[in-house]
Enzyme design. Structure first.
Site, PDB file in Angstrom:
ATOM      1  N   ASP A  99       4.661   5.006  -5.065  1.00 26.73           N
ATOM      2  CA  ASP A  99       3.930   5.896  -5.956  1.00 26.73           C
ATOM      3  C   ASP A  99       3.511   5.077  -7.176  1.00 26.73           C
ATOM      4  O   ASP A  99       4.354   4.476  -7.841  1.00 26.73           O
ATOM      5  CB  ASP A  99       4.769   7.114  -6.355  1.00 26.73           C
ATOM      6  CG  ASP A  99       3.864   8.232  -6.840  1.00 26.73           C
ATOM      7  OD1 ASP A  99       2.853   8.513  -6.177  1.00 26.73           O
ATOM      8  OD2 ASP A  99       4.137   8.803  -7.913  1.00 26.73           O
ATOM      9  N   SER A 100       2.216   5.026  -7.415  1.00 31.42           N
ATOM     10  CA  SER A 100       1.691   4.176  -8.480  1.00 31.42           C
ATOM     11  C   SER A 100       0.886   5.002  -9.468  1.00 31.42           C
ATOM     12  O   SER A 100       0.434   6.096  -9.148  1.00 31.42           O
ATOM     13  CB  SER A 100       0.752   3.114  -7.906  1.00 31.42           C
ATOM     14  OG  SER A 100       1.397   2.371  -6.924  1.00 31.42           O
ATOM     15  N   ASN A 109      -3.026   4.774   1.841  1.00 34.84           N
ATOM     16  CA  ASN A 109      -3.851   3.874   1.029  1.00 34.84           C
ATOM     17  C   ASN A 109      -3.842   2.457   1.630  1.00 34.84           C
ATOM     18  O   ASN A 109      -2.826   1.771   1.613  1.00 34.84           O
ATOM     19  CB  ASN A 109      -3.288   3.873  -0.401  1.00 34.84           C
ATOM     20  CG  ASN A 109      -4.139   3.072  -1.361  1.00 34.84           C
ATOM     21  OD1 ASN A 109      -4.541   1.960  -1.062  1.00 34.84           O
ATOM     22  ND2 ASN A 109      -4.392   3.637  -2.528  1.00 34.84           N
ATOM     23  N   LYS A 110      -5.014   2.059   2.155  1.00 36.05           N
ATOM     24  CA  LYS A 110      -5.122   0.770   2.860  1.00 36.05           C
ATOM     25  C   LYS A 110      -4.850  -0.419   1.947  1.00 36.05           C
ATOM     26  O   LYS A 110      -4.289  -1.425   2.359  1.00 36.05           O
ATOM     27  CB  LYS A 110      -6.548   0.592   3.401  1.00 36.05           C
ATOM     28  CG  LYS A 110      -6.829   1.356   4.642  1.00 36.05           C
ATOM     29  CD  LYS A 110      -8.209   0.935   5.181  1.00 36.05           C
ATOM     30  CE  LYS A 110      -8.793   2.016   6.060  1.00 36.05           C
ATOM     31  NZ  LYS A 110     -10.233   2.144   5.963  1.00 36.05           N
ATOM     32  N   GLY A 111      -5.313  -0.294   0.685  1.00 39.15           N
ATOM     33  CA  GLY A 111      -5.129  -1.389  -0.273  1.00 39.15           C
ATOM     34  C   GLY A 111      -3.660  -1.631  -0.554  1.00 39.15           C
ATOM     35  O   GLY A 111      -3.176  -2.766  -0.547  1.00 39.15           O
ATOM     36  N   LYS A 112      -2.917  -0.548  -0.786  1.00 40.22           N
ATOM     37  CA  LYS A 112      -1.467  -0.659  -1.014  1.00 40.22           C
ATOM     38  C   LYS A 112      -0.790  -1.262   0.211  1.00 40.22           C
ATOM     39  O   LYS A 112       0.059  -2.135   0.101  1.00 40.22           O
ATOM     40  CB  LYS A 112      -0.860   0.746  -1.160  1.00 40.22           C
ATOM     41  CG  LYS A 112      -0.949   1.394  -2.474  1.00 40.22           C
ATOM     42  CD  LYS A 112      -0.143   2.701  -2.338  1.00 40.22           C
ATOM     43  CE  LYS A 112      -0.235   3.563  -3.542  1.00 40.22           C
ATOM     44  NZ  LYS A 112       0.503   4.837  -3.352  1.00 40.22           N
ATOM     45  N   ASP A 153      -8.563  -1.274 -10.028  1.00 36.70           N
ATOM     46  CA  ASP A 153      -8.565  -2.727 -10.283  1.00 36.70           C
ATOM     47  C   ASP A 153      -9.758  -3.217 -11.120  1.00 36.70           C
ATOM     48  O   ASP A 153      -9.563  -4.043 -12.016  1.00 36.70           O
ATOM     49  CB  ASP A 153      -8.483  -3.515  -8.964  1.00 36.70           C
ATOM     50  CG  ASP A 153      -7.077  -3.521  -8.393  1.00 36.70           C
ATOM     51  OD1 ASP A 153      -6.119  -3.276  -9.155  1.00 36.70           O
ATOM     52  OD2 ASP A 153      -6.931  -3.773  -7.188  1.00 36.70           O
TER      53      ASP A 153
END
Ligand code: ITT
Length: 184
Positions: free
Chosen positions: A66-67, A10-13, A145
């Site tokens: 892990d979200s 995940n690029k955002g993370k 988001d």
């Protein structure tokens, strides 16, 4: 330890973790090879298992993240299934499920799993309370988001630096950093 391998696709993370840890002098390197995600109701055992698995495989200290978004009125759904729901349904259909619901409370959680090879994993949990917006707002951030409202503004509307000051990920990383700094 100043270099940390972060296994995530995940690029955002990755961007957020990299930038938050860079301020404290850590260089985060992304590894996109993935890891097995076990099925559990809580994020902690998933992150712990993943961190242990990657540290042993790569033979170096490693983190995973892990979200999940836990919506009160849906009994915590999508929670540990947040990636699957985001991919298969997306924000618009989550909003559809929430249509007519007046209790819109939700919690965004982030669990950072860390492990040294040959050791047992540790987890650091960050959570932020908010509500599910009535429509998508803002083009910033990623994933959920635009529908996660925190104090009257969605994470998607916040500037990147502002999200990083208050997010679940920031809170988890603050705990991780505190542990790292006490250890070094
Ligand atoms: P990994 O490779 O790190 O597993 P992933 O995207 O599959 O990446 P998760 O299993 O932790 O990650 O799934 C969490 C889901 O919640 C996923 O759809 C993310 O895009 C979303 N998510 C996680 N953190 C978020 C954040 O800060 N803002 C918005 N959405 C987020």
């Amino acid at each position: 330890m100043r270099k940390i391998v972060f296994v995530t696709g995940n690029k955002g993370k990755f961007r957020e973790v990299r930038d938050i840890l860079a301020v404290k002098g850590y260089e985060v390197i992304q590894n996109t090879d993935g890891y097995p995600e076990i099925q559990e109701d809580d994020l902690e055992p998933i992150a712990a298992f993943g961190a242990r698995w990657v540290a042993h495989k790569l033979e170096m200290p490693a983190i995973v993240d892990d979200s999940g978004l836990f919506i009160d009125v849906l009994g915590g759904f999508p929670g540990p299934y947040s990636a699957f729901v985001e991919k298969k349904l997306g924000n618009k259909r989550v909003l559809k499920i929430m249509e007519g619901e007046s209790d819109r409370n939700a919690v965004f959680k982030c669990v950072i799993g860390y492990c040294d090879p040959g050791s047992e994993p540790l987890t650091f949990t960050g959570a932020v309370k908010g509500t599910i917006a009535f429509e998508e707002q803002g083009a910033g951030g990623f994933g959920y988001d635009p529908i996660f409202d925190h104090n009257g503004i969605t994470f998607g509307e916040l500037k990147y630096e502002e999200k990083n000051k208050v997010s679940h990920r920031r809170r988890a990383l603050d705990k991780f950093l505190e542990w790292l700094e006490n250890r070094e």
